[in-house]
Motif scaffolding. Structure first.
Motif, PDB file in Angstrom:
ATOM      1  N   LEU A 172       8.419 -26.987 -26.400  1.00  3.32           N
ATOM      2  CA  LEU A 172       8.416 -27.799 -25.085  1.00  3.32           C
ATOM      3  C   LEU A 172       7.957 -29.226 -25.385  1.00  3.32           C
ATOM      4  CD1 LEU A 172       9.267 -27.901 -22.284  1.00  3.32           C
ATOM      5  CD2 LEU A 172       7.046 -26.959 -21.609  1.00  3.32           C
ATOM      6  N   LEU A 173       7.113 -29.245 -26.247  1.00  2.51           N
ATOM      7  CA  LEU A 173       6.531 -30.683 -26.582  1.00  2.51           C
ATOM      8  C   LEU A 173       7.911 -31.396 -27.133  1.00  2.51           C
ATOM      9  CD1 LEU A 173       3.305 -29.716 -28.349  1.00  2.51           C
ATOM     10  CD2 LEU A 173       3.472 -31.147 -26.181  1.00  2.51           C
ATOM     11  N   ARG A 174       8.507 -30.841 -27.907  1.00  2.00           N
ATOM     12  CA  ARG A 174      10.062 -31.364 -28.641  1.00  2.00           C
ATOM     13  C   ARG A 174      10.769 -31.710 -27.700  1.00  2.00           C
ATOM     14  NH1 ARG A 174      13.526 -33.861 -29.713  1.00  2.00           N
ATOM     15  NH2 ARG A 174      14.748 -33.965 -31.567  1.00  2.00           N
ATOM     16  N   CYS A 229       3.804 -37.126 -35.530  1.00  4.98           N
ATOM     17  CA  CYS A 229       5.021 -36.678 -35.834  1.00  4.98           C
ATOM     18  C   CYS A 229       6.289 -37.467 -35.029  1.00  4.98           C
ATOM     19  CB  CYS A 229       5.344 -35.191 -35.652  1.00  4.98           C
ATOM     20  SG  CYS A 229       4.072 -34.247 -36.328  1.00  4.98           S
ATOM     21  N   SER A 230       7.245 -37.800 -35.563  1.00  3.10           N
ATOM     22  CA  SER A 230       8.418 -38.354 -34.848  1.00  3.10           C
ATOM     23  C   SER A 230       9.554 -37.128 -34.466  1.00  3.10           C
ATOM     24  CB  SER A 230       9.017 -39.377 -35.576  1.00  3.10           C
ATOM     25  OG  SER A 230       9.510 -38.743 -37.049  1.00  3.10           O
ATOM     26  N   THR A 231      10.187 -37.292 -33.794  1.00  2.00           N
ATOM     27  CA  THR A 231      11.324 -36.329 -33.478  1.00  2.00           C
ATOM     28  C   THR A 231      12.441 -36.586 -34.456  1.00  2.00           C
ATOM     29  OG1 THR A 231      12.167 -37.818 -31.895  1.00  2.00           O
ATOM     30  CG2 THR A 231      10.827 -36.231 -31.025  1.00  2.00           C
ATOM     31  N   THR A 232      12.951 -35.152 -34.701  1.00  2.00           N
ATOM     32  CA  THR A 232      14.126 -35.363 -35.535  1.00  2.00           C
ATOM     33  C   THR A 232      14.854 -34.336 -35.429  1.00  2.00           C
ATOM     34  OG1 THR A 232      14.690 -35.257 -38.078  1.00  2.00           O
ATOM     35  CG2 THR A 232      13.047 -33.942 -37.303  1.00  2.00           C
ATOM     36  N   VAL A 233      16.082 -33.873 -36.151  1.00  5.52           N
ATOM     37  CA  VAL A 233      16.977 -32.550 -35.730  1.00  5.52           C
ATOM     38  C   VAL A 233      16.145 -31.398 -36.271  1.00  5.52           C
ATOM     39  CG1 VAL A 233      19.067 -31.614 -36.348  1.00  5.52           C
ATOM     40  CG2 VAL A 233      18.880 -34.267 -36.132  1.00  5.52           C
ATOM     41  N   PRO A 234      16.247 -30.522 -35.401  1.00  5.64           N
ATOM     42  CA  PRO A 234      15.723 -29.175 -35.931  1.00  5.64           C
ATOM     43  C   PRO A 234      16.696 -28.550 -36.991  1.00  5.64           C
ATOM     44  CG  PRO A 234      16.081 -29.106 -33.447  1.00  5.64           C
ATOM     45  CD  PRO A 234      16.596 -30.343 -34.019  1.00  5.64           C
ATOM     46  N   GLY A 235      15.651 -28.023 -38.153  1.00  6.61           N
ATOM     47  CA  GLY A 235      16.376 -27.598 -39.113  1.00  6.61           C
ATOM     48  C   GLY A 235      16.166 -25.644 -38.970  1.00  6.61           C
ATOM     49  N   HIS A 272      16.020 -23.031 -27.663  1.00  4.20           N
ATOM     50  CA  HIS A 272      15.845 -24.295 -28.154  1.00  4.20           C
ATOM     51  C   HIS A 272      16.772 -25.226 -28.585  1.00  4.20           C
ATOM     52  CE1 HIS A 272      12.999 -27.537 -29.359  1.00  4.20           C
ATOM     53  NE2 HIS A 272      13.270 -27.421 -30.912  1.00  4.20           N
ATOM     54  N   PHE A 273      17.551 -24.581 -29.466  1.00  2.00           N
ATOM     55  CA  PHE A 273      19.037 -25.442 -29.626  1.00  2.00           C
ATOM     56  C   PHE A 273      19.520 -25.514 -28.742  1.00  2.00           C
ATOM     57  CE2 PHE A 273      17.720 -24.916 -34.354  1.00  2.00           C
ATOM     58  CZ  PHE A 273      18.675 -25.700 -34.638  1.00  2.00           C
ATOM     59  N   SER A 274      19.879 -24.665 -27.742  1.00  2.00           N
ATOM     60  CA  SER A 274      20.466 -24.850 -26.506  1.00  2.00           C
ATOM     61  C   SER A 274      20.227 -25.975 -25.716  1.00  2.00           C
ATOM     62  CB  SER A 274      21.013 -23.480 -25.648  1.00  2.00           C
ATOM     63  OG  SER A 274      21.485 -22.616 -26.546  1.00  2.00           O
ATOM     64  N   VAL A 275      18.980 -26.019 -25.477  1.00  2.49           N
ATOM     65  CA  VAL A 275      18.325 -26.962 -24.615  1.00  2.49           C
ATOM     66  C   VAL A 275      18.530 -28.552 -25.347  1.00  2.49           C
ATOM     67  CG1 VAL A 275      16.245 -27.988 -23.963  1.00  2.49           C
ATOM     68  CG2 VAL A 275      16.708 -25.386 -23.737  1.00  2.49           C
ATOM     69  N   LEU A 276      18.245 -28.602 -26.644  1.00  2.00           N
ATOM     70  CA  LEU A 276      18.492 -29.751 -27.128  1.00  2.00           C
ATOM     71  C   LEU A 276      19.868 -30.156 -27.348  1.00  2.00           C
ATOM     72  CD1 LEU A 276      15.775 -29.669 -30.189  1.00  2.00           C
ATOM     73  CD2 LEU A 276      15.523 -30.687 -27.735  1.00  2.00           C
ATOM     74  N   ALA A 277      20.760 -29.196 -27.300  1.00  2.00           N
ATOM     75  CA  ALA A 277      22.017 -29.650 -27.504  1.00  2.00           C
ATOM     76  C   ALA A 277      22.493 -29.957 -26.125  1.00  2.00           C
ATOM     77  CB  ALA A 277      22.999 -28.376 -27.736  1.00  2.00           C
ATOM     78  N   GLY A 278      22.140 -29.498 -24.896  1.00  2.00           N
ATOM     79  CA  GLY A 278      22.385 -30.058 -23.758  1.00  2.00           C
ATOM     80  C   GLY A 278      21.836 -31.393 -23.467  1.00  2.00           C
ATOM     81  N   LYS A 279      20.528 -31.745 -23.890  1.00  2.00           N
ATOM     82  CA  LYS A 279      19.942 -32.930 -23.881  1.00  2.00           C
ATOM     83  C   LYS A 279      20.868 -33.950 -24.608  1.00  2.00           C
ATOM     84  CE  LYS A 279      15.974 -34.149 -26.279  1.00  2.00           C
ATOM     85  NZ  LYS A 279      14.491 -34.375 -26.299  1.00  2.00           N
TER      86      LYS A 279
END
Length: 294
Positions: A172-174, A229-235, A272-279
């Motif tokens: 959620l922080l991410r 930490c900086s935000t980046t693409v989840p791996g 988490h992937f779905s949420v970030l994809a929607g974002k």
């Protein structure tokens, strides 16, 4: 010349507790016992045993006692001053943009960041000790995507009693951070150096990049570890590594953090992937996110 008269330390009275805290050593004992009891309560299924543990926690003074002891225990090092200095070094102060950087402080124990005029700060805690700090559950922010530029999470993840909820918190922080977001994260050093379940390497080289964080700075003391930490693409490849981690061989010395862990169930990670994809669709400037892992 006469000797200087020693000034007695002013005790910190623990609200709801039978004793007052005098000195940092006592404060550390209070925080340590709070962590031990909350972990025991979370994993205890027997109702009678759970009630006894909850009574001990109440006698200690509960979360409010923990907060007040934390204030005393951290007087020698101000997280807020360190964060402000680090942000100034990164050029956040004096930017030409009319909008102040949006900062969320999770588990706030003072109003130092709220008093910083060039930051737009929102400070929250489960048991607020100040009228300017909101009494709010961090998990209620779910759905507020890319709302903040900076998040401070100091000695909070370790207070979450269940390993899966700790994982959900970092996810959620991410999700709450926008483009080029920054996370200032602090944990007790022993959580990773003394645990049988997760190591410093697991945390830094697998968990954080799997969630979508890149470490820019780190600082370790015997008591506390700090990460910027900086935000980046989840791996997904990092998640696969994290899933296959092995038990960590530890020395025979006792530690209350021996069983500390952070877990990420597959369904939670897929979400988490779905949420970030929607974002990404809502905020095209965000880094792209690959398809949801299976």
């Amino acid at each position: 010349m006469g000797k200087k008269k020693k000034v007695a330390k002013k005790p910190v009275t623990l609200l709801g507790g039978p004793k007052a805290v005098v000195g940092k050593k006592h404060a550390r004992k209070v925080t340590s016992e709070f962590h031990r009891l909350t972990v025991e309560i979370a994993k205890t299924e027997n109702a009678q045993d759970r009630a006894e543990l909850e009574q001990k926690l109440e006698q200690l003074g509960g979360r409010r006692a923990y907060q007040e002891a934390s204030i005393l225990a951290t007087q020698s090092f101000s997280t807020s001053r360190w964060v402000v200095g680090n942000l100034q070094k990164r050029g956040y102060k004096g930017r030409l943009s009319q909008d102040s950087p949006r900062l969320l402080e999770v588990g706030a124990i003072n109003t130092q960041l709220l008093s910083c005029k060039w930051l737009d700060v929102r400070a929250i805690d489960l048991e607020s000790t100040h009228p300017r700090i909101e009494k709010k559950d961090f998990f209620s922010f779910a759905g507020d995507l890319a709302k903040f530029d900076i998040i401070i999470c100091s000695m909070v993840v370790n207070c979450v009693p269940a390993s899966e909820e700790r994982g959900r918190m970092i996810l959620l922080l991410r999700q709450l951070l926008g483009t080029k977001g920054l996370l200032y994260l602090m944990l007790p050093t022993s959580c990773l150096t003394h645990s049988e379940n997760i190591s410093v390497t697991d945390f830094e080289e697998s968990l954080l990049p799997a969630i979508g964080f890149a470490i820019e700075e780190r600082r370790n003391t015997p008591k506390v570890s700090f990460w910027v930490c900086s935000t980046t693409v989840p791996g997904k490849e990092y998640y696969d590594e994290f899933k296959t981690r092995r038990k960590v061989a530890q020395s025979s010395r006792k530690s209350r953090n021996l069983n500390f862990d952070i877990t990420l169930p597959a369904t939670m990670y897929q979400e988490h992937f779905s949420v970030l994809a929607g974002k990404r669709h809502a905020h095209p400037e965000e880094n792209p996110v690959d398809a949801c892992p299976t």
